[in-house]
Design a protein around this motif. Structure first.
Motif, PDB file in Angstrom:
ATOM      1  N   LEU A 177     -15.131  -5.969   3.724  1.00 29.45           N
ATOM      2  CA  LEU A 177     -15.712  -7.160   3.101  1.00 29.45           C
ATOM      3  C   LEU A 177     -14.704  -7.830   2.181  1.00 29.45           C
ATOM      4  CD1 LEU A 177     -18.105  -9.009   2.474  1.00 29.45           C
ATOM      5  CD2 LEU A 177     -18.832  -7.363   0.733  1.00 29.45           C
ATOM      6  N   TYR A 178     -13.973  -7.034   1.423  1.00 37.64           N
ATOM      7  CA  TYR A 178     -12.964  -7.592   0.521  1.00 37.64           C
ATOM      8  C   TYR A 178     -11.852  -8.290   1.318  1.00 37.64           C
ATOM      9  CZ  TYR A 178     -15.033  -5.177  -3.460  1.00 37.64           C
ATOM     10  OH  TYR A 178     -15.887  -4.767  -4.450  1.00 37.64           O
ATOM     11  N   TYR A 179     -11.451  -7.706   2.427  1.00 37.28           N
ATOM     12  CA  TYR A 179     -10.426  -8.348   3.258  1.00 37.28           C
ATOM     13  C   TYR A 179     -10.908  -9.702   3.771  1.00 37.28           C
ATOM     14  CZ  TYR A 179      -8.369  -3.626   3.463  1.00 37.28           C
ATOM     15  OH  TYR A 179      -7.818  -2.409   3.154  1.00 37.28           O
ATOM     16  N   LEU A 237       5.734  -9.900  -3.430  1.00 35.18           N
ATOM     17  CA  LEU A 237       5.806  -9.460  -4.826  1.00 35.18           C
ATOM     18  C   LEU A 237       4.611  -8.591  -5.200  1.00 35.18           C
ATOM     19  CD1 LEU A 237       7.021 -12.785  -6.506  1.00 35.18           C
ATOM     20  CD2 LEU A 237       8.391 -10.768  -5.934  1.00 35.18           C
ATOM     21  N   ALA A 238       3.422  -8.952  -4.710  1.00 30.09           N
ATOM     22  CA  ALA A 238       2.222  -8.190  -5.052  1.00 30.09           C
ATOM     23  C   ALA A 238       2.245  -6.801  -4.410  1.00 30.09           C
ATOM     24  CB  ALA A 238       0.976  -8.957  -4.619  1.00 30.09           C
ATOM     25  N   VAL A 239       2.618  -6.729  -3.139  1.00 31.07           N
ATOM     26  CA  VAL A 239       2.692  -5.429  -2.462  1.00 31.07           C
ATOM     27  C   VAL A 239       3.774  -4.571  -3.108  1.00 31.07           C
ATOM     28  CG1 VAL A 239       3.237  -4.269  -0.292  1.00 31.07           C
ATOM     29  CG2 VAL A 239       1.773  -6.291  -0.292  1.00 31.07           C
ATOM     30  N   ILE A 269      -5.802  -6.135 -10.950  1.00 29.78           N
ATOM     31  CA  ILE A 269      -7.078  -6.806 -10.684  1.00 29.78           C
ATOM     32  C   ILE A 269      -7.842  -6.090  -9.583  1.00 29.78           C
ATOM     33  CG2 ILE A 269      -8.116  -8.920  -9.770  1.00 29.78           C
ATOM     34  CD1 ILE A 269      -5.889 -10.488 -11.148  1.00 29.78           C
ATOM     35  N   LEU A 270      -7.133  -5.708  -8.526  1.00 23.57           N
ATOM     36  CA  LEU A 270      -7.784  -5.061  -7.379  1.00 23.57           C
ATOM     37  C   LEU A 270      -8.298  -3.674  -7.734  1.00 23.57           C
ATOM     38  CD1 LEU A 270      -5.300  -6.219  -4.619  1.00 23.57           C
ATOM     39  CD2 LEU A 270      -7.657  -6.987  -4.944  1.00 23.57           C
ATOM     40  N   ARG A 271      -7.588  -2.961  -8.590  1.00 24.02           N
ATOM     41  CA  ARG A 271      -8.096  -1.648  -9.026  1.00 24.02           C
ATOM     42  C   ARG A 271      -9.398  -1.813  -9.799  1.00 24.02           C
ATOM     43  NH1 ARG A 271      -2.586  -0.885 -10.208  1.00 24.02           N
ATOM     44  NH2 ARG A 271      -1.573   0.501  -8.711  1.00 24.02           N
ATOM     45  N   ILE A 317      -2.545  -2.156  -0.639  1.00 22.49           N
ATOM     46  CA  ILE A 317      -1.423  -2.809   0.038  1.00 22.49           C
ATOM     47  C   ILE A 317      -1.884  -4.071   0.762  1.00 22.49           C
ATOM     48  CG2 ILE A 317       0.217  -2.557   1.949  1.00 22.49           C
ATOM     49  CD1 ILE A 317       0.513   0.394   1.080  1.00 22.49           C
ATOM     50  N   ILE A 318      -2.957  -3.974   1.542  1.00 22.83           N
ATOM     51  CA  ILE A 318      -3.440  -5.137   2.288  1.00 22.83           C
ATOM     52  C   ILE A 318      -4.046  -6.174   1.347  1.00 22.83           C
ATOM     53  CG2 ILE A 318      -5.055  -5.928   4.052  1.00 22.83           C
ATOM     54  CD1 ILE A 318      -4.788  -3.189   5.366  1.00 22.83           C
ATOM     55  N   ALA A 319      -4.887  -5.713   0.424  1.00 22.16           N
ATOM     56  CA  ALA A 319      -5.543  -6.645  -0.485  1.00 22.16           C
ATOM     57  C   ALA A 319      -4.539  -7.304  -1.424  1.00 22.16           C
ATOM     58  CB  ALA A 319      -6.617  -5.916  -1.291  1.00 22.16           C
ATOM     59  N   SER A 320      -3.511  -6.585  -1.840  1.00 24.71           N
ATOM     60  CA  SER A 320      -2.489  -7.171  -2.707  1.00 24.71           C
ATOM     61  C   SER A 320      -1.743  -8.291  -1.995  1.00 24.71           C
ATOM     62  CB  SER A 320      -1.496  -6.100  -3.166  1.00 24.71           C
ATOM     63  OG  SER A 320      -2.092  -5.177  -4.045  1.00 24.71           O
ATOM     64  N   ALA A 321      -1.465  -8.098  -0.698  1.00 25.25           N
ATOM     65  CA  ALA A 321      -0.792  -9.145   0.068  1.00 25.25           C
ATOM     66  C   ALA A 321      -1.634 -10.421   0.083  1.00 25.25           C
ATOM     67  CB  ALA A 321      -0.523  -8.657   1.487  1.00 25.25           C
TER      68      ALA A 321
END
Length: 354
Positions: A10-12, A79-81, A282-284, A295-299
């Motif tokens: 869902l987040y993806y 940069l995020a990953v 933020i994602l944590r 990794i995926i969500a950070s991208a």
């Protein structure tokens, strides 16, 4: 697909839809505003090759605006990953590519090419061609990151205070080298280095967008291979070793992946800080510390946030352009100070990040 991945789906989807909307809005915004109807028309022409006599507006969109938007997205993802990887490797949430020397080292390597590139000779220079700048940025970023890691790895354990001090020292050394090249450079070269150090996407074209996209996609793909090993590393190096993780090899490969993504992106857009710090945090808070998710969500989230910052940079002083690196520093520095204070309190209390 296991239960964890189903929970992340869902987040993806949400982040993917937000990214598409952000890219569409970003393609419209700028010194020259382009309507959505015209954007879709130009994209259809580009796909079908149906307009041999493109207007100035269409050429502006296809040759300047669109590659800039896509370059911004892949740079934010890289940069995020990279931030997520560094935080997992060092087991500390305040680590990001700028703090561990990767960005400043890459900047030093790129400044060397800006000033000394014409004096370089040899068959390898001709073969390298457009990859010469990313290669030197990769070498500088890799050397700086390795040095910070070695200095902070006290008695086999990364100490956060030593990490920050080592990062400050290596960043200062690299910044001094970049400053030296700025000093000896001719005026156009010096101005290029100064503006590039502030972070800019104004030089985006399809060539460098392709180079950064390739390095980012390769880096993310390789990162996903080591996501489970990074999850095990969160328990500690000894415990990860008991689970079959070869920690020394894992560290070296994660550092190489990090350097690949950050150095290539930095060689094109300059120094943009704090994206790798803010996005994984933020994602944590939103969902999970599982690196398969991060990794995926950070991208996705990195691409969204950097595109949002780029839109603001283009309109805040329109028709001029505000340096995006300055903008991200203004937004990210308070977050870093908050995380630093929070990490200090956790270290006193003990726990995962201590």
């Amino acid at each position: 697909m296991d239960n964890a991945n189903r929970g992340f789906g869902l987040y993806y989807w949400v982040l993917g839809v937000l990214l598409l909307l952000c890219l569409l809005v970003s393609a419209r915004v700028g010194a020259v505003s382009i309507s959505y109807e015209r954007i879709f028309l130009f994209l259809r022409h580009a796909i079908t090759g149906g307009n041999a006599n493109a207007t100035i507006e269409e050429r502006l969109f296809l040759e300047i605006r669109l590659p800039r938007v896509l370059l911004c997205a892949v740079t934010g993802a890289a940069l995020a990953v990279s931030g997520a990887l560094m935080q997992a490797l060092f087991r500390n949430p305040i680590v990001e590519p700028g703090l561990v020397g990767t960005s400043s080292g890459a900047a030093f390597g790129a400044a060397f090419v800006f000033v000394m590139g014409k004096s370089l000779s040899g068959t390898w220079v001709d073969v390298a061609g457009p990859f010469l700048l990313p290669l030197f940025a990769f070498a500088g970023g890799g050397a700086a990151t390795w040095l910070v890691y070695r200095l902070s790895n006290v008695f086999g354990k990364v100490n956060v205070n030593t990490l920050l001090l080592a990062g400050i020292a290596v960043n200062a050394l690299a910044a001094g080298g970049t400053g030296f090249f700025s000093y000896v450079a001719r005026d156009p070269q010096a101005r290029s280095i100064v503006f590039w150090n502030l972070g800019t996407l104004s030089g985006a074209d399809w060539s460098n967008t392709g180079i950064v996209s390739a390095s980012t996609i390769i880096g993310i793909g390789l990162s996903l291979r080591y996501a489970k090993a990074l999850n095990a590393l969160m328990l500690g190096e000894t415990e990860a070793g008991y689970l079959g993780v070869r920690t020394a090899r894992l560290k070296s490969r994660i550092l190489l992946i990090n350097t690949l993504m950050v150095a290539v992106a930095t060689s094109v857009v300059g120094v943009i800080g704090f994206v790798g710090l803010v996005v994984p945090h933020i994602l944590r808070l939103l969902k999970s510390t599982d690196n398969r998710f991060l990794i995926i969500a950070s991208a996705l989230l990195g691409a969204i946030l950097l595109n949002a910052a780029d839109m603001l940079a283009r309109v805040i002083v329109a028709p001029s352009e505000f340096p995006i690196g300055v903008l991200t520093a203004f937004a990210g520095a308070p977050v870093f100070l908050y995380l630093l204070i929070r990490a200090g309190r956790r270290q006193q209390q003990g726990g995962f990040y201590a």
